[in-house]
Scaffold this motif. Structure first.
Motif, short mmCIF file in Angstrom:
data_model
loop_
_atom_site.label_atom_id
_atom_site.label_comp_id
_atom_site.label_asym_id
_atom_site.label_seq_id
_atom_site.Cartn_x
_atom_site.Cartn_y
_atom_site.Cartn_z
N LYS A 1 8.91 43.35 13.52
CA LYS A 1 10.16 44.09 13.29
C LYS A 1 9.92 45.18 12.26
O LYS A 1 9.17 44.99 11.30
CB LYS A 1 11.26 43.14 12.79
N ILE A 2 10.58 46.32 12.47
CA ILE A 2 10.48 47.40 11.49
C ILE A 2 11.66 47.33 10.53
O ILE A 2 12.74 46.90 10.90
CB ILE A 2 10.41 48.80 12.16
N PRO A 3 11.44 47.75 9.29
CA PRO A 3 12.53 47.73 8.29
C PRO A 3 13.63 48.71 8.66
O PRO A 3 13.53 49.46 9.63
CB PRO A 3 11.82 48.16 7.00
N SER A 4 14.68 48.72 7.85
CA SER A 4 15.79 49.66 8.04
C SER A 4 15.27 51.10 8.09
O SER A 4 14.39 51.47 7.30
CB SER A 4 16.80 49.54 6.89
N LEU A 5 15.80 51.89 9.01
CA LEU A 5 15.38 53.28 9.11
C LEU A 5 15.90 54.08 7.93
O LEU A 5 16.96 53.77 7.37
CB LEU A 5 15.92 53.89 10.41
N PRO A 6 15.18 55.12 7.54
CA PRO A 6 15.65 55.96 6.42
C PRO A 6 16.93 56.70 6.80
O PRO A 6 17.19 56.97 7.97
CB PRO A 6 14.49 56.94 6.20
N GLU B 1 20.69 45.83 11.98
CA GLU B 1 21.71 46.02 13.01
C GLU B 1 22.44 47.35 12.88
O GLU B 1 22.99 47.88 13.84
CB GLU B 1 22.71 44.86 12.94
N ASN B 2 22.40 47.93 11.69
CA ASN B 2 23.03 49.25 11.48
C ASN B 2 22.29 50.36 12.22
O ASN B 2 22.82 51.47 12.37
CB ASN B 2 23.08 49.58 9.99
N LEU C 1 19.66 41.15 16.32
CA LEU C 1 21.09 41.16 16.03
C LEU C 1 21.52 39.92 15.24
O LEU C 1 20.89 38.86 15.33
CB LEU C 1 21.89 41.23 17.32
N TYR C 2 22.59 40.08 14.49
CA TYR C 2 23.19 38.96 13.76
C TYR C 2 24.61 38.68 14.26
O TYR C 2 25.13 37.59 14.10
CB TYR C 2 23.20 39.25 12.26
N THR C 3 25.22 39.70 14.87
CA THR C 3 26.56 39.57 15.45
C THR C 3 26.53 40.20 16.85
O THR C 3 25.57 40.85 17.23
CB THR C 3 27.61 40.30 14.60
#
Length: 256
Positions: free
Chosen positions: A78-83, A117-118, A146-148
Motif C-alpha cells: 500500500k502507498i501512503p496518503s498522497l501529497p 480512503e481520502n 477502505l474502512y467504510t
C-alpha cells in the motif's frame, strides 16, 4: 485447512516488526524468527504476503525473498496518503512509492492499494493514468484499502477492475449486504477483528460498549460450544464474494 482455503490467503505482515491489533500481542522482532515464520507459511502453501510502507516490513520481506530466491511469492502493498498537490505531483509520488517498494521487496508487486480512503476521488478521476502505471509496473491489480462503505457507490461505477480491501468478520459483514460490481476483486481483512474475536482477554483500552459486546460474543461462543477460530474462518472463507483473505499472525504457533 484445505488447499482451496490456502489459495485465498494473503499473510498479513503488519505485526512482523510492530505490535499490532487490539490485543497487542508481542510482535516478532528477531530476523531469524521472522524468516522461520515466513518459511513455515511458504512450506504450507501460503505464498502471498500483504504489507505496506507503514508496516516497516517491506525490507525484511525483500531480504527473505532475495535470500531464498522465492520467485513464486506474490506481494500486495500500500502507498501512503498522497501529497496535497497537483495531479502531476501525485502521479510522480505514486511512481516513486512503487519504485521504492519494489527495490525493498526485490520482486514485482502483484497488487497496489491506496492506503488512504481520502484518496478515492483522485483514484477514480485518474483511472486512465493509473492503468498506464499498472501496466508499466506489471501490477495484477490496483485498488483501494477502505474502512467504510461511503465511497462504494462511486467505486461501483468504475468500469475498470479494482481491488477493494475491506474489514470483514463475524461482527462486521457490511460488504456482503452491498452490491459490488462483479469486475471488482474483494480482499477481506480483520477477519478476527484484530484478535478481539479470538481472545477473551483484552490488553488495550477499548470503548465500554465494545467491551460489553466482546463479553457477550464469548458467552454466545460458549453456548454454541464452537471454537471462535473455526467460527471466524468458516464465516470468511465460505463467502463467494470474497476472492482473497488477509490473515495476520504473530508467530508460527498461531499460524498452525
Amino acid at each position: 485447512m484445505n488447499n482451496s482455503y490456502k489459495k485465498k490467503i494473503f499473510l498479513g505482515t503488519a505485526q512482523l516488526i510492530n505490535a499490532y491489533g487490539a490485543v497487542k500481542l508481542k510482535s516478532t522482532k528477531n530476523k531469524k524468527e521472522i524468516f522461520r515464520f515466513l518459511d513455515y507459511a511458504l512450506e504450507n502453501g501460503i505464498n502471498k504476503f500483504d504489507t505496506a510502507k507503514s508496516y516497516n516490513s517491506e525490507d525484511v520481506i525483500g531480504e527473505f525473498i532475495n535470500s531464498n530466491k522465492k520467485s513464486k511469492i506474490k506481494v500486495a502493498t500500500k502507498i501512503p496518503s498522497l501529497p496535497k498537490k497537483g495531479t502531476l505531483d501525485r502521479i510522480e509520488f505514486i511512481k516513486k512509492s512503487l519504485n521504492s517498494s519494489q527495490k525493498k521487496l526485490k520482486t514485482n508487486i502483484s497488487t497496489l492499494f491506496f492506503h488512504d480512503e481520502n484518496d478515492v476521488p483522485f483514484f477514480l478521476s485518474n483511472i486512465g493514468t493509473l492503468k498506464k502505471i499498472k501496466k508499466e509496473f506489471g501490477l495484477t491489480y490496483l485498488g483501494l484499502s477502505l474502512y467504510t462503505l461511503k465511497n462504494l457507490d462511486q467505486i461501483n461505477r468504475c468500469n475498470e477492475t479494482c481491488a477493494i480491501q475491506f474489514p470483514f468478520n463475524f461482527a462486521n459483514d457490511e460488504i456482503l449486504k452491498k452490491k459490488v460490481n462483479n469486475k471488482h476483486i474483494i480482499f477481506a481483512r480483520s477477519i478476527f477483528l484484530q484478535g478481539l474475536l479470538l481472545n477473551k482477554k483484552i490488553r488495550k483500552k477499548i470503548p465500554k460498549k465494545i467491551h460489553i459486546l466482546h463479553q457477550k460474543y464469548f458467552k454466545e461462543i460458549e453456548k454454541r460450544q464452537e471454537s471462535s477460530l473455526n467460527l471466524c474462518i468458516n464465516h470468511a472463507f465460505n463467502q463467494n464474494k470474497i476472492k482473497y483473505i488477509i490473515i495476520g499472525c504473530d508467530n508460527i504457533k498461531q499460524l498452525k
